[in-house]
Write an enzyme that holds these catalytic residues in place. Structure first.
Site, PDB file in Angstrom:
ATOM      1  NE  ARG A 166      -9.720  -9.551  -6.138  1.00  0.00           N
ATOM      2  CZ  ARG A 166      -9.480  -8.739  -5.120  1.00  0.00           C
ATOM      3  NH1 ARG A 166      -8.238  -8.506  -4.757  1.00  0.00           N
ATOM      4  NH2 ARG A 166     -10.463  -8.178  -4.458  1.00  0.00           N
ATOM      5  CD  GLU A 217      -5.080   5.949   4.428  1.00  0.00           C
ATOM      6  OE1 GLU A 217      -6.205   5.511   4.704  1.00  0.00           O
ATOM      7  OE2 GLU A 217      -4.495   5.698   3.367  1.00  0.00           O
ATOM      8  CE  LYS A 228      -2.823  -3.088  -0.083  1.00  0.00           C
ATOM      9  NZ  LYS A 228      -3.052  -3.577  -1.452  1.00  0.00           N
ATOM     10  CG  HIS A 245     -13.062  -5.405   6.113  1.00  0.00           C
ATOM     11  ND1 HIS A 245     -13.183  -4.080   5.796  1.00  0.00           N
ATOM     12  CD2 HIS A 245     -12.619  -5.464   7.384  1.00  0.00           C
ATOM     13  CE1 HIS A 245     -12.820  -3.350   6.845  1.00  0.00           C
ATOM     14  NE2 HIS A 245     -12.475  -4.165   7.830  1.00  0.00           N
TER      15      HIS A 245
HETATM   16  C1  MV4 Z   1     -10.357   3.343   5.403  1.00  0.00           C
HETATM   17  C2  MV4 Z   1     -11.582   3.642   6.024  1.00  0.00           C
HETATM   18  C3  MV4 Z   1     -11.720   4.878   6.598  1.00  0.00           C
HETATM   19  N1  MV4 Z   1     -10.707   5.750   6.575  1.00  0.00           N
HETATM   20  N2  MV4 Z   1      -9.378   4.257   5.403  1.00  0.00           N
HETATM   21  C4  MV4 Z   1     -11.328  -1.219   4.460  1.00  0.00           C
HETATM   22  C5  MV4 Z   1     -10.898  -1.992   3.274  1.00  0.00           C
HETATM   23  C6  MV4 Z   1      -9.616  -1.393   2.846  1.00  0.00           C
HETATM   24  N3  MV4 Z   1      -9.539  -1.342   1.431  1.00  0.00           N
HETATM   25  C7  MV4 Z   1      -9.616  -0.038   3.442  1.00  0.00           C
HETATM   26  N4  MV4 Z   1     -10.754   0.055   4.268  1.00  0.00           N
HETATM   27  C8  MV4 Z   1     -11.093   1.213   4.859  1.00  0.00           C
HETATM   28  N5  MV4 Z   1     -10.128   2.166   4.840  1.00  0.00           N
HETATM   29  C9  MV4 Z   1      -9.562   5.422   5.981  1.00  0.00           C
HETATM   30  N6  MV4 Z   1      -8.570   6.307   5.994  1.00  0.00           N
HETATM   31  C10 MV4 Z   1     -12.581   2.692   6.036  1.00  0.00           C
HETATM   32  C11 MV4 Z   1     -12.340   1.464   5.466  1.00  0.00           C
HETATM   33  C12 MV4 Z   1     -13.415   0.535   5.557  1.00  0.00           C
HETATM   34  C13 MV4 Z   1     -14.068   0.062   4.457  1.00  0.00           C
HETATM   35  C14 MV4 Z   1     -13.689   0.433   3.172  1.00  0.00           C
HETATM   36  C15 MV4 Z   1     -14.345  -0.054   2.093  1.00  0.00           C
HETATM   37  C16 MV4 Z   1     -15.392  -0.932   2.272  1.00  0.00           C
HETATM   38  C17 MV4 Z   1     -15.771  -1.312   3.493  1.00  0.00           C
HETATM   39  C18 MV4 Z   1     -15.123  -0.831   4.618  1.00  0.00           C
HETATM   40  C19 MV4 Z   1     -15.539  -1.239   5.869  1.00  0.00           C
HETATM   41  C20 MV4 Z   1     -14.892  -0.762   6.956  1.00  0.00           C
HETATM   42  C21 MV4 Z   1     -13.814   0.108   6.810  1.00  0.00           C
END
Ligand code: MV4
Length: 549
Positions: free
Chosen positions: A343, A251, A167, A286
């Site tokens: 993917r 973040e 990342k 997730h």
């Molecule tokens: C985040 C976030 C809030 N703030 N980053 C979860 C999956 C991964 N790709 C990153 N994710 C998140 N990152 C910041 N700075 C909230 C999530 C997140 C989330 C993101 C997408 C879909 C579902 C989620 C469920 C919980 C948290």
């Protein structure tokens, strides 16, 4: 391995020096000595040298293996299935032209054995490997070894996978372009005190994320400065134990985001286009449950801006193949790049419906070196598609994984309904893999129509023998927050668990319970195993409403 060949094209004789493994031309000369490599109109000759794919090994199982093989068959490409001992009777094995057992049930001894898979490719004269999703699909080392074995990996380069797999490297690459990112550190945290100062300036809550994580793995929320040290310690040691890489970054925590992702396609000639967004906010731990395209929260302007960003992210790592760029969007509709999945994704069918493009076909054509035959301006959104994932989980009881056989299994059909699955009535759901039974996708002229079709299709779907997430999916379709589009990633905890059922226990305990149940069922005698026949729920009460007039 370098090779030379003579090509006759348009009364010209050309000499091409090319690398056999990649099919790339290193030097292209006219027979009498001119160097023609700089002439772009010769791309057709370049293409004609790329190896055409005649046989694909699908390094996956279940619905996605079948989905890939169906397109391969439409393209007159032979298919090879690999399967574990638990999947002997699977549909993907029967659908393939050839099939090879690669080992015992556990993935680590079967679907993750890249070495065995490459060996089979050589023995069966396979040209290309499609990894599907999960398993080896985002394993840069596997992609590299496939290529080194002289085979085509139907996906991006190993380098692209590697960059996006980290990342921090991904943010760094994307940093070359003007792409909005969540405020935070741009590199790994090395100095805790420095990170704390930054966290204070961003404002709590903040998130600590593992660089090698992704998809929600390796994330820790820090609500107050006084928890910072403790959470940082935990995040680093978890990252080391889970990924063998302790690098973390911080973040700002966006507490109620929408998860919106953009599908991209890039060819070997530098063209990258996007195929609009998918809305994937409705998820649980997730694990996505409902996805749709387009998103109700994305305006044409945001779509355009987000699409351009996604293309730039892909460009930043020299991307080719199909990929997905993930964003989160806050309440004020600011969007931020999070990560890129290198993917084919589970939810790709909603994009196929609204664009009319077969993504697997494009992946194969790209892998053959063919240029994308459409431009960004040629792509439009038509209609609306919704996907629900049908898991063997009891959504009425804390989403506990359920095991057993599909005693009744009747798929919905009809206009605008697509079911991607890998099961038939009577089949056992293996405990070793993802508990997804099927993906149910509906397509309508607009969101209302797609939603109504989904409810109709869910009601037609007859599954007994295992509990499924279908009732939950129906609940979502009917929920005012879904209907209005006013939902975010907290939908399930906000509207479902509190409104319906008791809090679930720890996921590991659920898995253990599923395992023990399966073992008990195995040891039970067949007579004890048989359950009284359960009448499948039908949508019509016709039995009670027949009239003799
Ligand atoms: C985040 C976030 C809030 N703030 N980053 C979860 C999956 C991964 N790709 C990153 N994710 C998140 N990152 C910041 N700075 C909230 C999530 C997140 C989330 C993101 C997408 C879909 C579902 C989620 C469920 C919980 C948290």
């Amino acid at each position: 391995m370098l090779d030379k060949c003579k090509i006759k094209k348009n009364n010209l004789t050309l000499i091409a020096t090319y690398d056999q493994a990649s099919g790339k031309i290193l030097k292209l000369q006219k027979y009498n000595g001119y160097n023609l490599a700089l002439f772009p109109q010769l791309t057709t000759i370049y293409i004609s040298l790329m190896p055409s794919i005649k046989k694909i090994l699908v390094a996956n199982r279940g619905e996605i293996a079948l989905r890939i093989m169906r397109t391969a068959r439409e393209m007159n490409i032979m298919t090879v299935a690999v399967y574990s001992e638990a999947d002997r009777t699977s549909l993907h094995v029967r659908y393939a032209d050839e099939a090879v057992c690669i080992g015992p049930a556990p993935s680590s001894e079967s679907y993750l054995r890249g070495d065995k898979i490459i060996k089979i490719c050589k023995e069966l004269n396979v040209d290309a490997v499609h990894p599907g999703y999960g398993f080896l699909s985002e394993n840069a080392d596997f992609a590299r070894k496939v290529k080194e074995a002289g085979l085509i990996f139907i996906g991006p380069s190993a380098d692209s996978i590697e960059i996006m797999g980290s990342k921090i490297a991904a943010k760094h690459a994307a940093g070359k372009y003007n792409i909005p990112m969540v405020p935070g550190t741009s590199s790994a945290v090395t100095d805790i005190e420095e990170a704390k100062i930054l966290a204070a300036s961003i404002g709590y809550p903040i998130l600590i994320k593992a660089s090698a994580g992704g998809g929600g793995k390796g994330m820790r929320i820090v609500n107050h400065a006084d928890e910072f040290d403790e959470q940082m310690d935990r995040a680093v040691s978890e990252a080391i134990s889970s990924f063998g890489d302790g690098s973390v970054f911080i973040e700002k925590y966006i507490t109620s985001p929408k998860h919106i992702e953009i599908q991209v396609l890039g060819d070997h000639h530098g063209k990258i286009v996007h195929l609009f967004e998918r809305e994937c906010s409705i998820q649980r731990r997730h694990q996505k449950v409902v996805e749709e395209a387009p998103s109700v929260s994305v305006t044409p302007e945001i779509r355009d801006a987000m699409g351009k960003c996604a293309v730039d992210v892909a460009r930043s790592c020299g991307y080719y193949g199909a990929g997905t760029v993930e964003f989160i969007m806050d309440e004020d509709r600011n969007f931020y790049f999070l990560e890129m999945n290198t993917r084919l994704q589970v939810e790709h069918p909603v994009t196929e419906f609204i664009t009319g493009i077969d993504l697997v076909k494009q992946m194969i054509l790209i892998a053959e070196g063919k240029p994308l035959l459409f431009n960004q301006e040629d792509l439009t959104i038509k209609g609306h598609a919704i996907e629900v994932r049908v898991y063997a989980e009891d959504s009425k009881n804390g989403f506990l994984p359920d095991v057993g056989a599909l005693r009744t299994y009747v798929r919905p059909q009809g206009n605008g309904v697509r079911v991607d699955d890998g099961f038939e009535q009577g089949m056992e759901i293996p405990i070793y893999y993802d508990p997804m039974i099927a993906k149910l996708i509906t397509y309508g002229a607009d969101r209302d129509e797609a939603t109504m079709k989904m409810v109709r299709a869910i009601d037609e779907y007859q599954i007994t023998g295992v509990q499924t997430t279908l009732p939950f999916c129906r609940f979502v379709m009917k929920h005012p927050a879904f209907v209005s589009g006013e939902f975010d990633t907290n939908f399930v905890s906000k509207h479902y668990l509190t409104e319906n059922v008791k809090q679930e226990s720890d996921q590991d305990i659920n898995k253990l319970a599923a395992y023990i149940t399966a073992r008990l069922m195995e040891s039970a005698k067949p007579s004890e195993q048989s359950v009284p026949f359960a009448e499948p729920t039908a949508i019509s009460k016709w039995r009670t409403r027949r009239h003799i007039l």
